[in-house]
Write an enzyme that holds these catalytic residues in place. Structure first.
Site, short mmCIF file in Angstrom:
data_model
loop_
_atom_site.label_atom_id
_atom_site.label_comp_id
_atom_site.label_asym_id
_atom_site.label_seq_id
_atom_site.Cartn_x
_atom_site.Cartn_y
_atom_site.Cartn_z
N ILE A 154 6.00 3.20 14.49
CA ILE A 154 6.61 4.07 15.52
C ILE A 154 7.59 5.07 14.90
O ILE A 154 8.29 5.76 15.63
CB ILE A 154 7.31 3.25 16.62
CG1 ILE A 154 8.41 2.38 16.05
CG2 ILE A 154 6.31 2.43 17.40
CD1 ILE A 154 9.24 1.71 17.15
N GLU A 155 7.65 5.13 13.60
CA GLU A 155 8.51 6.15 12.98
C GLU A 155 7.63 7.26 12.38
O GLU A 155 7.36 8.25 13.03
CB GLU A 155 9.45 5.51 11.95
CG GLU A 155 10.46 4.58 12.65
CD GLU A 155 11.50 4.00 11.71
OE1 GLU A 155 11.90 4.68 10.76
OE2 GLU A 155 11.90 2.84 11.94
N MET A 156 7.12 7.05 11.15
CA MET A 156 6.26 8.09 10.58
C MET A 156 4.78 7.70 10.68
O MET A 156 3.90 8.51 10.39
CB MET A 156 6.67 8.37 9.14
CG MET A 156 8.09 8.94 9.08
SD MET A 156 8.82 9.00 7.44
CE MET A 156 8.31 10.62 6.92
#
Lengths: 418, 356
Positions: free
Chosen positions: B143-145
């Site tokens: 859910i970040e990169m």
């Protein structure tokens, strides 16, 4: 000559009744780089954080083992004294004198995770000068040389629930500590009250072992086995016992936040016979031990920067210790109510009012005490581990019931620790 | 010797052993860097300690900066480190929690990169021991990169400019994950602020701070109890505390440090963030539930949040007056904000300057 004797008596009385206020430990503030108000509501009264630090064996609560110990810091020495002008008067006499109100030399620190120590030495002070140079030269020191505290604390033997203090220490039955109060000339009268044949002094430090602990829901306990105190032999076999229990309501420790209510009890023995037998440490063996006890309750309420605290205590000595009537126990009671307020930035200004009373049994009415005190203190500067407080205090005291001896004392002092 | 005396003797004998029981992990004093122990007096930041296996070079720092701002490290070329650690937002983001790839919301807000070089552990829960290890994490976080490390490496290797720069900096090829992390960490070790009004005041400039800010500092180090955790030059102990912060509405409770250590006292505990430049990065706390510095102060003044189950014992109500709170806020709002232009005004690298 009569006037000189009166002056001497009043001054000696003032000096003798100066409370033994010893515990402010700037060595800790120096170690951490803190301002003193981290641990004190204002020097000298502990706030909730300071109370928890003390309970955790002078370690930052929750951070045990993650701070420098005594070997990694400068020598953890601290000192405290106060000095100034004390003016006393009654119906017949008015006196004034510049005084030094004792000197405490403190060392305290963490030796190892959960093992810490506290030493307090009070050197002998022969002042005031009139006593020092006159016919009673050195015979009536204003402070005796003494090792007031020498204790080791073993903390978190069971996390939070069991800490052990060993040595000479301020016992936990002083729920309202007389060592860390703002007042310099007004003692807690009920703590200082002495009965005829019982030399026990409630707020003197004790030698022995104490266990303390607290739960996560604010319940605190302390129990101890100690010698007992006073000038009588204290190595009698019957050790004194005490127990205190407190409940904190709300967050805090009841010092400056949260509300605290508790009870305490002390069960002791006093000898009535001085035997010539010597104990292994050189004391006389006391014999004919008789019991006495002190029980009471205390409460501490906080609202904003107001703290109202009160204590009531009942004392009962065995009839063998009763100087008035050996057929009856000696019973007395008393208490105190104190209201403190802290103001200005960082609690620099303190104002307080206090009432003390002691009700002795019938026949000992001359020892009845009613005292009113008030003070205002201003702490100078924002210094790490240095406190200088300007202190003005007034005490009105009436001793005796029917024709009380009344005296008024005003003190203008500098109270400092570093 | 009667029974009571004998028991007392035994207690004396075994107390020290009991007290230190379970403490076998404590290293001897000579093996401890005592300066990692505290609390210590607040003051100027010391020089950044650079790990011996990742020395700073200009070329490596520049490479790290390019990687930091390059969205091509993410799965869909939309998210870079700077997306959530934006220099213009105090090296954090607008919050309350961080938004990653495909606009997915994380459960925590991005910790600031500024001065992160001084943190003994990285992330809110301290799961990374170094900046290098920290730099690897978000790339592969879904859910970040949203990428994988291998795909990210393949992407970089497909960019000739990067391939050349990595070879120039590290002298080897092909590009490795460790090299990417080392370059980003080298850049982050330059994101350091040393010149706030407070720093100038500590160095002797008595007029660098206003009277109100000086009062704020006095409270910060006294009645406010702030330095119990926000100590030293970094204004953080780098340790973990439970402030009693409730989850944001609709969010599940966050285990914090406990998820890493499984140590019950760590339940709900999060790393102490630095106070330096805090004014630049509202909202506050790990989940961004406090919108302003003043509401944070009010939280502490109440003795913490509503979740009291595992509240840190350092948390006690403070009894601050409104004036004291204003002084504290003033201290943090201006006196703790850095004046280092190279850090405060760091601009993203223009797209035209990224390696091609």
């Amino acid at each position: 000559m009569k006037k000189i004797i009166s002056v001497f008596i009043v001054l000696a009385g003032v000096l003798l009744m100066l409370p033994d206020t010893s515990s402010a430990i700037p060595a800790f503030a120096r170690k951490y780089g803190f301002n003193c108000n981290m641990c004190h509501t204002a020097f000298t009264k502990l706030n909730d954080f300071g109370q928890r630090v003390r309970q955790h064996g002078y370690q930052i609560p929750g951070q045990e083992g993650f701070e420098k110990n005594v070997f990694a810091t400068p020598i953890p020495l601290a000192m405290r004294t106060s000095m100034g002008l004390v003016v006393g008067g009654n119906d017949s006499t008015t006196t004034s004198s510049f005084n030094i109100n004792g000197l405490d030399i403190l060392a305290a620190g963490v030796l190892h995770k959960n093992i810490s120590f506290l030493l307090i030495y009070t050197p002998r002070i022969d002042e005031p000068a009139g006593d020092y140079t006159g016919s009673n030269n050195g015979a009536n020191p204003s402070q005796l040389g003494a090792l007031e505290s020498a204790s080791l604390v073993f903390s978190n033997l069971v996390p939070d629930l069991l800490n052990v203090r060993v040595g000479r220490f301020e016992p936990a039955y002083h729920a309202i500590s007389s060592k860390r109060i703002y007042y310099l000339i007004s003692p807690f009268e009920i703590y200082a009250y002495g009965t005829g044949n019982n030399s026990f002094v409630f707020d003197d430090n004790q030698m022995g072992i104490e266990v303390t602990g607290n739960s996560r829901v604010g319940f605190h306990y302390a129990a101890g086995v100690v010698n007992g105190n006073g000038p009588n032999p204290d190595n009698n076999k019957g050790k004194d016992l005490y127990l205190t229990m407190h409940q904190i309501i709300g967050r805090g420790e009841g010092q400056s936040a949260g509300q605290r209510i508790g009870v305490f009890g002390y069960y002791g023995w006093q000898p009535t016979i001085l035997d010539s037998l010597m104990g292994p440490m050189g004391e006389n063996e006391g014999g004919g031990n008789k019991t006495f006890y002190r029980i009471g309750g205390d409460i501490s309420l906080n609202w904003r920067t107001f703290n109202l605290r009160a204590l009531f205590m009942q004392g009962i000595d065995d009839k063998a210790l009763n100087p008035l009537d050996t057929a009856d126990d000696y019973e007395f009671n008393g208490g105190l109510v104190e209201l403190d307020w802290a103001g200005l930035y960082n609690n620099r200004l303190i104002a307080s009012a206090m009432v003390n009373w002691v009700n002795p049994p019938c026949g000992d009415n001359d020892k009845q005490v009613l005292a009113y005190s008030a003070l205002i203190r201003y702490n100078l500067g924002d210094w790490t581990a240095v406190n200088v407080a300007l202190h003005a205090e007034y005490l009105h005291r009436e001793i005796g019931k029917d024709n009380p001896f009344k005296d008024d004392i005003v003190a203008l002092m500098l109270d400092f620790a570093f | 010797m009667d029974r009571l005396t004998f028991c007392t003797f035994l207690i004396f004998l075994f107390l020290p052993a009991w007290a230190s029981a379970g403490d076998t992990s404590s290293p001897p004093l000579t093996a401890i860097n005592v300066h990692s122990l505290g609390p210590e007096q607040v003051g100027n930041l010391p020089p950044v300690i650079v790990p011996v296996d990742n020395p700073q070079t200009s070329a490596k720092i520049l490479l790290g900066k390019k990687l930091y701002f390059d969205t091509r490290l993410s799965a869909d070329n939309t998210v870079s480190c700077a997306t959530c650690h934006d220099p213009a937002l105090g090296w954090s983001d607008a919050g309350p929690t961080s938004k990653g790839i495909k606009s997915q919301l994380g459960g925590r807000r991005a910790p600031p990169v500024v001065n992160a070089a001084y943190a003994p552990l990285q992330f809110w829960d301290g799961r990374a021991p170094t900046l290098e290890e920290q730099a690897k994490g978000p790339i592969a976080n879904p859910i970040e990169m949203g990428n994988t490390h291998q795909v990210m490496i393949n992407t970089l290797e497909g960019i000739q400019g990067y391939e050349d720069e990595f070879k120039a900096v590290f002298g080897t090829s092909p590009i490795t994950l460790d090299q990417v992390a080392q370059a980003i960490a080298a850049y982050e070790r330059t994101v350091v602020t040393t010149d706030s009004p407070f720093d100038r005041y500590v160095r002797g400039d008595q007029v660098a701070m206003t009277g109100l800010e000086k009062k704020g500092l006095e409270i910060f180090n006294g009645k406010g109890h702030c330095t119990a955790c926000h100590w030293g030059g970094y204004f953080s102990d780098g340790r973990f505390h439970n402030l009693g912060v409730a989850p944001a509405p609709g969010a599940t409770p966050d285990e914090g440090r406990y998820a890493i250590t499984k140590n019950p006292p760590d339940m709900g505990a999060f790393k102490t963030p630095t106070v330096r430049d805090a004014a630049k990065r509202p909202p506050y706390l790990h989940n961004g539930t406090e919108k302003t510095l003043m509401t944070v102060i009010e939280l502490y003044d109440r003795g913490g949040g509503t979740e009291a189950a595992n509240l840190d014992p350092l948390m006690v109500p403070l009894g601050l007056s409104e004036k004291e709170m204003i002084a504290l806020e003033a201290f943090m709002k201006r006196a703790m904000v850095s004046l280092n232009p190279s850090v405060a005004d760091e601009k993203p690298i223009p797209a035209s300057e990224f390696p091609k």
